[in-house]
Write a protein that holds these residues in place. Sequence first.
Motif, PDB file in Angstrom:
ATOM      1  N   CYS A   1     -19.307  42.548  10.595  1.00  0.00           N
ATOM      2  CA  CYS A   1     -19.993  41.457   9.894  1.00  0.00           C
ATOM      3  C   CYS A   1     -18.996  40.352   9.573  1.00  0.00           C
ATOM      4  CB  CYS A   1     -20.637  41.974   8.612  1.00  0.00           C
ATOM      5  SG  CYS A   1     -21.941  43.190   8.896  1.00  0.00           S
ATOM      6  N   GLN A   2     -19.478  39.124   9.557  1.00  0.00           N
ATOM      7  CA  GLN A   2     -18.616  37.965   9.341  1.00  0.00           C
ATOM      8  C   GLN A   2     -18.986  37.153   8.095  1.00  0.00           C
ATOM      9  OE1 GLN A   2     -15.912  37.392  11.303  1.00  0.00           O
ATOM     10  NE2 GLN A   2     -16.427  39.260  12.428  1.00  0.00           N
ATOM     11  N   SER A   3     -20.017  37.585   7.377  1.00  0.00           N
ATOM     12  CA  SER A   3     -20.433  36.840   6.182  1.00  0.00           C
ATOM     13  C   SER A   3     -21.082  37.792   5.203  1.00  0.00           C
ATOM     14  CB  SER A   3     -21.423  35.725   6.555  1.00  0.00           C
ATOM     15  OG  SER A   3     -22.661  36.290   6.955  1.00  0.00           O
ATOM     16  N   ILE A   4     -21.215  37.359   3.959  1.00  0.00           N
ATOM     17  CA  ILE A   4     -21.849  38.190   2.937  1.00  0.00           C
ATOM     18  C   ILE A   4     -23.305  38.466   3.306  1.00  0.00           C
ATOM     19  CG2 ILE A   4     -22.533  36.256   1.467  1.00  0.00           C
ATOM     20  CD1 ILE A   4     -21.282  39.709   0.258  1.00  0.00           C
ATOM     21  N   ASP A   5     -23.998  37.484   3.875  1.00  0.00           N
ATOM     22  CA  ASP A   5     -25.397  37.696   4.256  1.00  0.00           C
ATOM     23  C   ASP A   5     -25.517  38.769   5.323  1.00  0.00           C
ATOM     24  OD1 ASP A   5     -26.276  35.794   2.471  1.00  0.00           O
ATOM     25  OD2 ASP A   5     -26.398  34.187   3.957  1.00  0.00           O
TER      26      ASP A   5
ATOM     27  N   ARG B   1     -16.578  34.218 -10.377  1.00  0.00           N
ATOM     28  CA  ARG B   1     -15.143  33.936 -10.313  1.00  0.00           C
ATOM     29  C   ARG B   1     -14.637  33.815  -8.881  1.00  0.00           C
ATOM     30  NH1 ARG B   1     -12.619  32.083 -14.591  1.00  0.00           N
ATOM     31  NH2 ARG B   1     -10.700  33.034 -13.831  1.00  0.00           N
ATOM     32  N   ARG B   2     -15.499  34.081  -7.931  1.00  0.00           N
ATOM     33  CA  ARG B   2     -15.089  34.023  -6.523  1.00  0.00           C
ATOM     34  C   ARG B   2     -15.451  32.652  -5.966  1.00  0.00           C
ATOM     35  NH1 ARG B   2     -14.149  39.253  -4.458  1.00  0.00           N
ATOM     36  NH2 ARG B   2     -14.774  40.937  -5.851  1.00  0.00           N
ATOM     37  N   ILE B   3     -14.766  31.634  -6.479  1.00  0.00           N
ATOM     38  CA  ILE B   3     -15.150  30.273  -6.126  1.00  0.00           C
ATOM     39  C   ILE B   3     -14.059  29.514  -5.376  1.00  0.00           C
ATOM     40  CG2 ILE B   3     -16.804  30.018  -8.010  1.00  0.00           C
ATOM     41  CD1 ILE B   3     -14.647  28.642  -9.646  1.00  0.00           C
ATOM     42  N   LYS B   4     -12.879  30.090  -5.272  1.00  0.00           N
ATOM     43  CA  LYS B   4     -11.786  29.402  -4.590  1.00  0.00           C
ATOM     44  C   LYS B   4     -11.674  29.916  -3.163  1.00  0.00           C
ATOM     45  CE  LYS B   4      -9.099  28.638  -8.802  1.00  0.00           C
ATOM     46  NZ  LYS B   4      -7.826  28.907  -9.511  1.00  0.00           N
ATOM     47  N   LYS B   5     -11.956  29.056  -2.219  1.00  0.00           N
ATOM     48  CA  LYS B   5     -11.898  29.451  -0.819  1.00  0.00           C
ATOM     49  C   LYS B   5     -10.449  29.631  -0.396  1.00  0.00           C
ATOM     50  CE  LYS B   5     -13.687  28.283   3.736  1.00  0.00           C
ATOM     51  NZ  LYS B   5     -14.514  27.361   4.523  1.00  0.00           N
ATOM     52  N   LYS B   6     -10.174  30.758   0.234  1.00  0.00           N
ATOM     53  CA  LYS B   6      -8.832  31.039   0.735  1.00  0.00           C
ATOM     54  C   LYS B   6      -8.916  31.374   2.214  1.00  0.00           C
ATOM     55  CE  LYS B   6      -7.231  32.971  -3.660  1.00  0.00           C
ATOM     56  NZ  LYS B   6      -6.645  34.164  -4.332  1.00  0.00           N
ATOM     57  N   ASP B   7      -7.756  31.427   2.845  1.00  0.00           N
ATOM     58  CA  ASP B   7      -7.708  31.740   4.268  1.00  0.00           C
ATOM     59  C   ASP B   7      -6.680  32.815   4.566  1.00  0.00           C
ATOM     60  OD1 ASP B   7      -9.678  29.908   5.323  1.00  0.00           O
ATOM     61  OD2 ASP B   7      -8.294  28.289   4.837  1.00  0.00           O
TER      62      ASP B   7
ATOM     63  N   ILE C   1     -12.063  40.745   4.598  1.00  0.00           N
ATOM     64  CA  ILE C   1     -11.425  39.789   3.681  1.00  0.00           C
ATOM     65  C   ILE C   1     -12.007  38.392   3.893  1.00  0.00           C
ATOM     66  CG2 ILE C   1      -9.221  38.684   3.089  1.00  0.00           C
ATOM     67  CD1 ILE C   1      -7.920  41.466   3.676  1.00  0.00           C
ATOM     68  N   LYS C   2     -12.351  38.071   5.122  1.00  0.00           N
ATOM     69  CA  LYS C   2     -13.023  36.796   5.405  1.00  0.00           C
ATOM     70  C   LYS C   2     -14.334  36.704   4.622  1.00  0.00           C
ATOM     71  CE  LYS C   2     -15.016  34.180   9.306  1.00  0.00           C
ATOM     72  NZ  LYS C   2     -16.453  34.180   8.943  1.00  0.00           N
ATOM     73  N   ILE C   3     -15.093  37.794   4.601  1.00  0.00           N
ATOM     74  CA  ILE C   3     -16.368  37.811   3.863  1.00  0.00           C
ATOM     75  C   ILE C   3     -16.139  37.479   2.394  1.00  0.00           C
ATOM     76  CG2 ILE C   3     -18.172  39.358   2.974  1.00  0.00           C
ATOM     77  CD1 ILE C   3     -18.045  40.798   5.711  1.00  0.00           C
ATOM     78  N   VAL C   4     -15.134  38.101   1.800  1.00  0.00           N
ATOM     79  CA  VAL C   4     -14.844  37.890   0.381  1.00  0.00           C
ATOM     80  C   VAL C   4     -14.346  36.469   0.134  1.00  0.00           C
ATOM     81  CG1 VAL C   4     -13.393  38.610  -1.547  1.00  0.00           C
ATOM     82  CG2 VAL C   4     -14.375  40.336  -0.023  1.00  0.00           C
ATOM     83  N   GLU C   5     -13.445  36.007   0.984  1.00  0.00           N
ATOM     84  CA  GLU C   5     -12.836  34.694   0.770  1.00  0.00           C
ATOM     85  C   GLU C   5     -13.813  33.550   1.001  1.00  0.00           C
ATOM     86  OE1 GLU C   5      -8.128  35.545   1.638  1.00  0.00           O
ATOM     87  OE2 GLU C   5      -9.338  34.759   3.281  1.00  0.00           O
ATOM     88  N   GLU C   6     -14.787  33.744   1.854  1.00  0.00           N
ATOM     89  CA  GLU C   6     -15.728  32.663   2.161  1.00  0.00           C
ATOM     90  C   GLU C   6     -17.041  32.780   1.370  1.00  0.00           C
ATOM     91  OE1 GLU C   6     -16.170  32.408   6.400  1.00  0.00           O
ATOM     92  OE2 GLU C   6     -14.148  31.586   6.655  1.00  0.00           O
TER      93      GLU C   6
END
Length: 243
Positions: free
Chosen positions: A49-53, A113-119, A161-166
């Motif tokens: 999976c690549q996204s929370i949805d 609190r998960r509002i800062k996009k990271k890479d 981690i991409k899912i969480v960060e985005e």
Amino acid sequence: MGKIKLICLAYAGGSASVYIPWNKMISSKVDLVPIEYPGRGKRAKEPLCQSIDEIVDAVYQSVISELDVEDDYILYGHSMGSLVAYELAYKLIDNGYKKALHLIFSGGKAPQRRIKKKDDHKLPLELFEDFVLQYGGKYTDQIFANEELKKYFIPILRADIKIVEEYIYQKPPYLLEPNVSILIGEDDESTTWDDIKDWNYVTKGDCQYYYFKGGHFFIQELPDQVMKEINNIVDSIETVKSI
């Protein structure tokens, strides 16, 4: 009266198997239901999976194969799993299932609190390994020391981690109602009090915080203590239901 189903969702890089040892410690009133994410374990041949949805939709399909509309259940998620559990709680209600008897969010920041996009998921391999290692974990060192295991797990970790960060928090149309328990490691440097206190605002119910000696993966370090607390939560639910 049927058993309460404890639906368990793993952390980034984790699979359903991380919860299997809990079967030896769990209350006889509970059926343990570890959910497998696509791309690992029994679902290893499925795309990650690549996204929370995507991951919530995949988890939802697995959960409803285990859950009847009238079944009593508790949602438990650790780290990334806490975010998936939060979103899943809404998806189940919106699709006609009963609300959870209780929600247990473990080792994770509140969704607000998960509002800062990271890479960090895009870091070069060596830096990415350092990033993952800072969280600890019972087997992480062993995985990175084995080229075959590393080749298998790195794509999974990057995708999770991409899912969480985005993840982008969107204020829901209504608050959840179940009581909430927050489990946290005293030495977990990845979360602060500000990160976890906002879990209090996701529900109309009560919110209790439980601290364990250990880091981000205290559930691996102290499984007996974690299960003792979860069994106590189950007992308190049963007591309320019997009144």
